[in-house]
Design an enzyme around this catalytic site. Structure first.
Site, PDB file in Angstrom:
ATOM      1  N   THR A 295       0.842  -1.198   0.000  1.00  0.00           N
ATOM      2  CA  THR A 295       0.000   0.000   0.000  1.00  0.00           C
ATOM      3  C   THR A 295       0.880   1.252   0.000  1.00  0.00           C
ATOM      4  O   THR A 295       0.597   2.212  -0.695  1.00  0.00           O
ATOM      5  CB  THR A 295      -0.914   0.014   1.233  1.00  0.00           C
ATOM      6  OG1 THR A 295      -1.693  -1.185   1.221  1.00  0.00           O
ATOM      7  CG2 THR A 295      -1.844   1.199   1.204  1.00  0.00           C
ATOM      8  N   TRP A 316       9.832   1.173   7.212  1.00  0.00           N
ATOM      9  CA  TRP A 316      11.044   0.538   7.745  1.00  0.00           C
ATOM     10  C   TRP A 316      10.840  -0.980   7.816  1.00  0.00           C
ATOM     11  O   TRP A 316      10.397  -1.509   8.842  1.00  0.00           O
ATOM     12  CB  TRP A 316      11.405   1.093   9.139  1.00  0.00           C
ATOM     13  CG  TRP A 316      12.725   0.581   9.631  1.00  0.00           C
ATOM     14  CD1 TRP A 316      12.938  -0.393  10.567  1.00  0.00           C
ATOM     15  CD2 TRP A 316      14.026   0.989   9.186  1.00  0.00           C
ATOM     16  NE1 TRP A 316      14.287  -0.609  10.730  1.00  0.00           N
ATOM     17  CE2 TRP A 316      14.974   0.224   9.890  1.00  0.00           C
ATOM     18  CE3 TRP A 316      14.470   1.925   8.239  1.00  0.00           C
ATOM     19  CZ2 TRP A 316      16.347   0.363   9.686  1.00  0.00           C
ATOM     20  CZ3 TRP A 316      15.840   2.064   8.045  1.00  0.00           C
ATOM     21  CH2 TRP A 316      16.751   1.291   8.776  1.00  0.00           C
ATOM     22  N   TYR A 329       6.643  -4.361  13.928  1.00  0.00           N
ATOM     23  CA  TYR A 329       6.180  -4.323  12.542  1.00  0.00           C
ATOM     24  C   TYR A 329       5.169  -3.189  12.354  1.00  0.00           C
ATOM     25  O   TYR A 329       5.277  -2.387  11.427  1.00  0.00           O
ATOM     26  CB  TYR A 329       5.562  -5.677  12.179  1.00  0.00           C
ATOM     27  CG  TYR A 329       4.934  -5.731  10.810  1.00  0.00           C
ATOM     28  CD1 TYR A 329       5.670  -5.417   9.668  1.00  0.00           C
ATOM     29  CD2 TYR A 329       3.597  -6.091  10.649  1.00  0.00           C
ATOM     30  CE1 TYR A 329       5.095  -5.462   8.414  1.00  0.00           C
ATOM     31  CE2 TYR A 329       3.016  -6.142   9.392  1.00  0.00           C
ATOM     32  CZ  TYR A 329       3.765  -5.823   8.281  1.00  0.00           C
ATOM     33  OH  TYR A 329       3.190  -5.867   7.042  1.00  0.00           O
ATOM     34  N   HIS A 346       4.851  -9.594  -0.713  1.00  0.00           N
ATOM     35  CA  HIS A 346       5.554  -8.327  -0.912  1.00  0.00           C
ATOM     36  C   HIS A 346       7.058  -8.531  -0.920  1.00  0.00           C
ATOM     37  O   HIS A 346       7.562  -9.519  -0.429  1.00  0.00           O
ATOM     38  CB  HIS A 346       5.200  -7.355   0.202  1.00  0.00           C
ATOM     39  CG  HIS A 346       3.761  -6.978   0.217  1.00  0.00           C
ATOM     40  ND1 HIS A 346       3.108  -6.520  -0.893  1.00  0.00           N
ATOM     41  CD2 HIS A 346       2.849  -7.001   1.199  1.00  0.00           C
ATOM     42  CE1 HIS A 346       1.856  -6.284  -0.582  1.00  0.00           C
ATOM     43  NE2 HIS A 346       1.670  -6.572   0.675  1.00  0.00           N
TER      44      HIS A 346
END
Ligand SMILES: *[C@@H]1O[C@H](CO)[C@@H](O)[C@H](O)[C@H]1NC(C)=O
Ligand SMILES: *[C@@H]1O[C@H](CO)[C@@H](O)[C@H](O)[C@H]1NC(C)=O
Ligand SMILES: *[C@@H]1O[C@H](CO)[C@@H](O)[C@H](O)[C@H]1NC(C)=O
Ligand SMILES: *[C@@H]1O[C@H](CO)[C@@H](O)[C@H](O)[C@H]1NC(C)=O
Ligand SMILES: *[C@@H]1O[C@H](CO)[C@@H](O)[C@H](O)[C@H]1NC(C)=O
Ligand SMILES: *[C@@H]1O[C@H](CO)[C@@H](O)[C@H](O)[C@H]1NC(C)=O
Length: 375
Positions: A295, A316, A329, A346
């Site tokens: 996203t 990050w 996360y 991803h």
């Protein structure tokens, strides 16, 4: 004669470019088609999960292996904190905007418009071509008549990712000072405002968020929580990828119903059917071989269209910060994520590398530490 030759060459060149773009896109289809079956050792349960996972732009963290990556990757991504050294390169920003416009136009692709669909229309999901959905009356009601970004231009935009790197950053004020603030996946802000700010002009919401953060609205308590979160958006754009993958239909319907029933003041947008392929096509031609854009990367790619300067926060994808301290996360929950896991749809560290290069060139600014003025 001369003219003829020129138009021939032009036609040939166009053909070549079209071919190159489509070659990239077919590669994408292939990869998506295969992703469920890769890695023969994986158990049936796992591959089932990863199949439904493909559905989401940001994966259902709980179904990806909870690997805590112990690598030293973050050291390689040292970004100098001396932000005074960063200089915006306007020429480069404009060049990138132009290049991206060859693949997509954020003004159009940010949402399907009312004129292009009607109730009952059948849509094939982007990642599950064999599955279809009906355009419901409610979805139709909520399609915008005109692009929410029509003729929009902002001097500076913030794109706020959800990494725990934001905790103790003190970036809230700086983020809120930008003219347009984009956030991801309905991430909470109230309790974290010192670090993440409050201003929200656009917020994304993958259907999986309803399951992960709102317990699939099992009872009135959760329904009320979602209602309050939506009401707090106070007129901003709510961007729902409704056509990406099967499985999210019910959750999108619930949210749509809630918005209409309570007349919630949000401007809904549902990304176009071509957006994902177009974004990936752009990055592939720039030799960034992402599996599926996050996203965050989607938002950066869209923002190049209407933002003069782009500032990224909360990006990050590493388990440790530059001082080797553990980084969550998400700044707001305890989800674990294997950044470099093969099962993930991803390729976050790769995306990050591309963004870091753009930071160094002055096309965008990445903030991965404390903000100036933070105490
Ligand atoms: C997400 O993970 C949960 C387990 O917490 C599982 O029940 C659910 O089916 C998963 N959803 C998707 C879309 O993978
Ligand atoms: C991390 O880096 C340090 C020194 O930079 C090294 O001693 C250590 O072995 C590395 N750890 C891993 C897991 O690579
Ligand atoms: C800005 O970007 C342009 C285009 O990439 C480049 O030619 C120019 O050298 C850059 N300017 C600076 C100051 O880096
Ligand atoms: C679409 O709606 C019609 C009528 O409500 C129904 O017959 C059909 O099965 C639906 N199709 C899909 C793909 O849901
Ligand atoms: C709803 O479910 C949650 C657990 O998910 C529970 O804590 C809460 O008390 C329930 N509320 C009602 C009204 O049943
Ligand atoms: C909601 O937006 C309006 C107009 O932009 C503003 O005047 C109002 O203060 C906002 N309310 C909240 C609770 O943010």
């Amino acid at each position: 004669m001369q003219l003829h030759f020129k138009s021939w060459m032009l036609a040939l060149l166009t053909l070549l470019i079209v071919f190159l773009i489509f070659a990239d896109i077919s590669e994408l289809e292939e990869e998506i088609g295969n992703s469920g079956g890769r890695g023969t050792i994986r158990s049936a349960v796992n591959s089932l999960h990863s199949k439904s996972n493909r559905a989401e732009v940001v994966i259902n963290g709980s179904s990806s292996p909870a690997v805590v990556d112990r690598s030293n990757e973050s050291i390689k991504h040292n970004i100098k904190p001396a932000s005074s050294k960063w200089k915006h390169n306007q020429t480069l920003s404009l060049k990138i905007r132009k290049q991206i416009l060859k693949f997509l136009d954020a003004e159009k692709d940010i949402s399907v418009l009312k004129g292009t669909l009607k109730p009952g229309d059948i849509i094939h999901y982007i990642f599950d071509r064999d599955s279809t959905m009906n355009v419901s009356q409610n979805l139709y009601e909520l399609l915008p008549r005109a692009s929410p970004l029509k003729n929009k231009h902002f001097p500076s935009c913030a794109i706020v990712g959800n990494s725990g790197i934001l905790l103790n950053s003190g970036c809230g004020q700086e983020i809120d000072a930008h003219s347009f603030v984009i956030r991801c996946n309905l991430a909470p802000v109230q309790e974290f405002s010192r670090d993440v700010g409050l201003k929200t002009d656009l917020v994304t919401m993958n259907p999986s968020v309803i399951q992960r953060a709102f317990e699939d609205l099992v009872n009135e308590t959760w329904r009320e929580k979602l209602l309050q979160r939506l009401q707090s958006l106070n007129g901003s754009i709510l961007w729902i990828p409704a056509f990406m993958a099967k499985g999210g239909k019910e959750r999108v319907d619930w949210v749509n119903d809630l918005i209409l029933k309570h007349r919630i003041n949000v401007r809904t947008a549902y990304p176009s059917l071509r957006l994902l392929h177009a974004v990936r096509g752009y990055w592939l031609t720039n030799r960034v071989h992402i599996k599926r854009p996050t996203t965050g990367l989607l938002m950066y790619t869209l923002a190049t269209r209407f933002c003069n300067r782009i500032y990224l926060y909360g990006f990050w994808p590493f388990p440790r910060d530059q001082n080797q301290k553990l980084v969550k996360y998400h700044y707001y929950d305890s989800l674990k994520y294997g950044y470099t896991s093969q099962a993930s749809p991803h390729t976050m560290p790769l995306e990050f590398k591309a963004l870091k290069t753009l930071h160094q060139q002055g096309a965008l600014k990445l903030t991965v530490g404390e903000c100036d003025g933070a105490t």
